[in-house]
Design a protein around this motif. Structure first.
Motif, mmCIF file in Angstrom:
data_model
loop_
_atom_site.group_PDB
_atom_site.id
_atom_site.type_symbol
_atom_site.label_atom_id
_atom_site.label_comp_id
_atom_site.label_asym_id
_atom_site.label_seq_id
_atom_site.Cartn_x
_atom_site.Cartn_y
_atom_site.Cartn_z
ATOM 1 N N GLY A 148 -4.175 53.294 20.171
ATOM 2 C CA GLY A 148 -4.446 54.584 19.545
ATOM 3 C C GLY A 148 -5.021 55.589 20.521
ATOM 4 N N VAL A 149 -5.973 55.147 21.321
ATOM 5 C CA VAL A 149 -6.547 56.041 22.332
ATOM 6 C C VAL A 149 -5.477 56.480 23.323
ATOM 7 N N GLY A 150 -4.656 55.543 23.749
ATOM 8 C CA GLY A 150 -3.589 55.879 24.687
ATOM 9 C C GLY A 150 -2.588 56.858 24.107
ATOM 10 N N GLY A 151 -2.229 56.683 22.821
ATOM 11 C CA GLY A 151 -1.292 57.596 22.189
ATOM 12 C C GLY A 151 -1.809 59.021 22.144
ATOM 13 N N LEU A 152 -3.098 59.177 21.845
ATOM 14 C CA LEU A 152 -3.680 60.518 21.814
ATOM 15 C C LEU A 152 -3.755 61.134 23.207
ATOM 16 N N LEU A 153 -4.114 60.320 24.198
ATOM 17 C CA LEU A 153 -4.156 60.825 25.577
ATOM 18 C C LEU A 153 -2.777 61.276 26.035
ATOM 19 N N ALA A 154 -1.762 60.491 25.709
ATOM 20 C CA ALA A 154 -0.400 60.837 26.117
ATOM 21 C C ALA A 154 0.076 62.110 25.434
ATOM 22 N N ALA A 155 -0.249 62.272 24.149
ATOM 23 C CA ALA A 155 0.148 63.481 23.441
ATOM 24 C C ALA A 155 -0.415 64.718 24.139
ATOM 25 N N GLY A 156 -1.686 64.623 24.588
ATOM 26 C CA GLY A 156 -2.288 65.738 25.306
ATOM 27 C C GLY A 156 -1.624 65.994 26.642
ATOM 28 N N LEU A 157 -1.331 64.920 27.386
ATOM 29 C CA LEU A 157 -0.683 65.074 28.690
ATOM 30 C C LEU A 157 0.702 65.691 28.565
ATOM 31 N N VAL A 158 1.466 65.230 27.592
ATOM 32 C CA VAL A 158 2.822 65.747 27.401
ATOM 33 C C VAL A 158 2.775 67.207 26.945
ATOM 34 N N GLN A 159 1.817 67.521 26.067
ATOM 35 C CA GLN A 159 1.701 68.892 25.573
ATOM 36 C C GLN A 159 1.321 69.851 26.696
ATOM 37 N N LEU A 160 0.432 69.411 27.591
ATOM 38 C CA LEU A 160 -0.043 70.275 28.667
ATOM 39 C C LEU A 160 0.865 70.271 29.888
ATOM 40 N N GLY A 161 1.437 69.086 30.206
ATOM 41 C CA GLY A 161 2.161 68.960 31.461
ATOM 42 C C GLY A 161 3.661 68.916 31.370
ATOM 43 N N GLY A 162 4.214 68.843 30.156
ATOM 44 C CA GLY A 162 5.668 68.788 30.042
ATOM 45 C C GLY A 162 6.225 67.549 30.705
ATOM 46 N N ASP A 163 7.274 67.722 31.517
ATOM 47 C CA ASP A 163 7.899 66.592 32.201
ATOM 48 C C ASP A 163 6.934 65.918 33.172
ATOM 49 N N ARG A 164 6.060 66.681 33.800
ATOM 50 C CA ARG A 164 5.064 66.075 34.690
ATOM 51 C C ARG A 164 4.091 65.197 33.893
ATOM 52 N N GLY A 165 3.854 65.576 32.665
ATOM 53 C CA GLY A 165 3.020 64.753 31.808
ATOM 54 C C GLY A 165 3.639 63.391 31.557
ATOM 55 N N PHE A 166 4.970 63.326 31.416
ATOM 56 C CA PHE A 166 5.657 62.049 31.237
ATOM 57 C C PHE A 166 5.474 61.159 32.468
ATOM 58 N N LEU A 167 5.564 61.756 33.662
ATOM 59 C CA LEU A 167 5.371 60.979 34.897
ATOM 60 C C LEU A 167 3.944 60.460 34.992
ATOM 61 N N ALA A 168 2.978 61.285 34.627
ATOM 62 C CA ALA A 168 1.578 60.845 34.654
ATOM 63 C C ALA A 168 1.354 59.676 33.709
ATOM 64 N N VAL A 169 2.017 59.706 32.565
ATOM 65 C CA VAL A 169 1.904 58.610 31.598
ATOM 66 C C VAL A 169 2.388 57.307 32.216
ATOM 67 N N ALA A 170 3.535 57.337 32.900
ATOM 68 C CA ALA A 170 4.086 56.124 33.512
ATOM 69 C C ALA A 170 3.149 55.571 34.580
ATOM 70 N N TRP A 171 2.607 56.434 35.423
ATOM 71 C CA TRP A 171 1.741 55.971 36.511
ATOM 72 C C TRP A 171 0.406 55.446 35.983
ATOM 73 N N LEU A 172 -0.148 56.098 34.986
ATOM 74 C CA LEU A 172 -1.393 55.609 34.410
ATOM 75 C C LEU A 172 -1.203 54.265 33.719
ATOM 76 N N ASN A 173 -0.054 54.088 33.081
ATOM 77 C CA ASN A 173 0.241 52.796 32.465
ATOM 78 C C ASN A 173 0.284 51.702 33.526
ATOM 79 N N ALA A 174 0.892 51.990 34.681
ATOM 80 C CA ALA A 174 0.949 51.013 35.774
ATOM 81 C C ALA A 174 -0.458 50.653 36.243
ATOM 82 N N THR A 175 -1.331 51.643 36.360
ATOM 83 C CA THR A 175 -2.697 51.392 36.825
ATOM 84 C C THR A 175 -3.450 50.455 35.892
ATOM 85 N N THR A 176 -3.238 50.610 34.599
ATOM 86 C CA THR A 176 -3.976 49.768 33.652
ATOM 87 C C THR A 176 -3.607 48.293 33.785
#
Length: 431
Positions: A148-176
């Motif tokens: 749930g926390v991750g879903g909300l964080l991703a929604a914010g990243l995608v809303q603010l960053g667009g396609d770059r937000g999608f890339l940030a989501v993938a890299w942060l997932n790898a880090t975890t």
């Protein structure tokens, strides 16, 4: 033995790893199909087909993972899979062409397919009896809190960053995944006793000859298709059928995970009061079926009531998940003999893997025909799975069907975590 704070050995590190992993996964899962569409520019149907083929190819890793668990123990295999999955998600942004996308998707899926059986085997090594059910429910609650926390964080990243937000989501997932691997190093689980030579040579043949366990696996496949609805079907259904924004997937996913996080443990405790795991799991599957029928009828509602209907049915869906999941998980672990638990759970995990693999192509194909069709199919499959669970009750070992007090204490370190395999017979009888 339990530790002084009432936890089983290794429980804190197990839960911490799950939480970190879940936050990353929660950032990625609700946007997976949209992420790949933006990354590759391929049609949605092509992406669904590639993910299905990748999942089918990756299923070959599951028997290997089951063998490795029986040979080396669940903990080191779990650590290795965390590292593989982290490296895979680091490579996902490179998959801008169809061949590279297919290759990275297959490698990442291989690690993901082998992981759940390893996770369940580790819980089986750490806990027994009622402690096993408790840990299953607690793990799912913590996992859903992170999602749930991750879903909300991703929604914010995608809303603010667009396609770059999608890339940030993938890299942060790898880090975890790498952080979760650190916690995996801290777990010291009891080492299972080495299987007898004859049993070790029998390998997967013995698992396949176990007809009640095969039936349990089939029943779970029919129910597990419904678990893919939240991440795969519902976001596409909401966007395409009702013209809602893509960002609605994050809040819907968060509602589900928040309910699972806060209600998972109390509902699990309530379920343990009803002795038979088969019946509790069947009730959860029937609640699933009811929610799917509701989604099929949602298209006839006035537009202003659609969002209320989506959330209301999502709550009903979540209740089914909370009731079904802990009992079904404990049932699969307890029905597997300790000396071959890795192989048994790898076989059982085929039901989850196959459902997750087929879901993208099945759901997108059904949606093209009629938006109601996938929901009607899911209602039928969940009902059939519940009927099968009830029919198998008398054929599964009593120690698996019942949450008994005799095996409630977790094993001490260095001790075999399960008694010898019971001969199969009617639930309530020991042979």
């Amino acid at each position: 033995m339990k530790s002084k704070d009432g936890r089983v050995p290794g429980e804190r590190s197990l839960i911490a790893g799950m939480l970190v992993d879940a936050v990353g996964t929660g950032m990625y899962v609700p946007f997976s199909l949209v992420f790949f569409q933006r990354l590759t520019g391929l049609p949605l149907s092509t992406i669904g087909a590639v993910l299905t083929v990748a999942g089918l190819l990756a299923m070959g890793s599951m028997p290997v993972g089951g063998w490795a668990v029986d040979r080396f123990g669940a903990r080191p295999v779990r650590l290795f899979l965390y590292l593989i999955r982290g490296l895979g998600f680091l490579a996902f942004p490179l998959g801008t062409t169809l061949p590279v996308f297919a290759l990275v998707a297959t490698l990442t899926a291989a690690g993901a397919q082998a992981f759940p059986a390893t996770q369940q085997a580790l819980i089986g090594e750490l806990a027994q009896g009622e402690h096993r059910d408790r840990l299953m429910a607690l793990a799912r609650s913590i996992n859903n809190a992170g999602l749930g926390v991750g879903g909300l964080l991703a929604a914010g990243l995608v809303q603010l960053g667009g396609d770059r937000g999608f890339l940030a989501v993938a890299w942060l997932n790898a880090t975890t995944f790498f952080v979760a691997a650190f916690f995996a190093l801290r777990i010291r689980s009891p080492r299972p006793s080495r299987p007898q030579a004859g049993r070790q040579r029998s390998g997967y043949r013995a698992v396949l000859r176990d007809r009640p366990y095969a039936g349990l696996t089939l029943a779970n496949f029919l129910i597990a298709l419904g678990y893919s609805a939240l991440s795969v079907l519902l976001p596409v259904y909401a966007v395409n059928q009702f013209d809602l924004p893509a960002s609605v997937a994050g809040p819907l996913f968060a509602v589900n995970t928040a309910l699972c996080a806060f209600a998972g443990v109390p509902v699990g405790r309530l379920g343990r009061r009803f002795a038979r795991r088969t019946r509790v799991a069947a009730v959860g599957a029937l609640v699933f079926a009811t929610s799917f029928l509701g989604y099929a009828l949602l298209g006839g509602m006035p537009r202003q009531g659609v969002m209320v209907g989506l959330v209301g049915l999502l709550i009903l869906y979540t209740i089914g998940e909370l009731v079904h999941s802990p009992s079904a998980g404990a049932l699969s672990v307890s029905a597997a003999p300790a000396e071959a638990r890795g192989r048994y759970l790898a076989t059982y995990q085929l039901s989850w893997a196959l459902s997750q693999t087929l879901a993208p192509s099945l759901f997108t194909g059904f949606l093209v025909v009629d938006g109601r069709l996938p929901w009607l199919v899911l209602a039928g499959s969940s009902t059939a799975g519940a009927i099968m669970l009830l029919a198998l009750e008398r054929r599964l070992p009593a120690v698996a069907v019942y949450t008994t007090t005799a095996e409630a204490m977790p094993p001490t370190r260095g001790e075999a975590p399960e008694p010898k395999r019971l001969t199969r017979g009617r639930a309530g009888q020991v042979h």
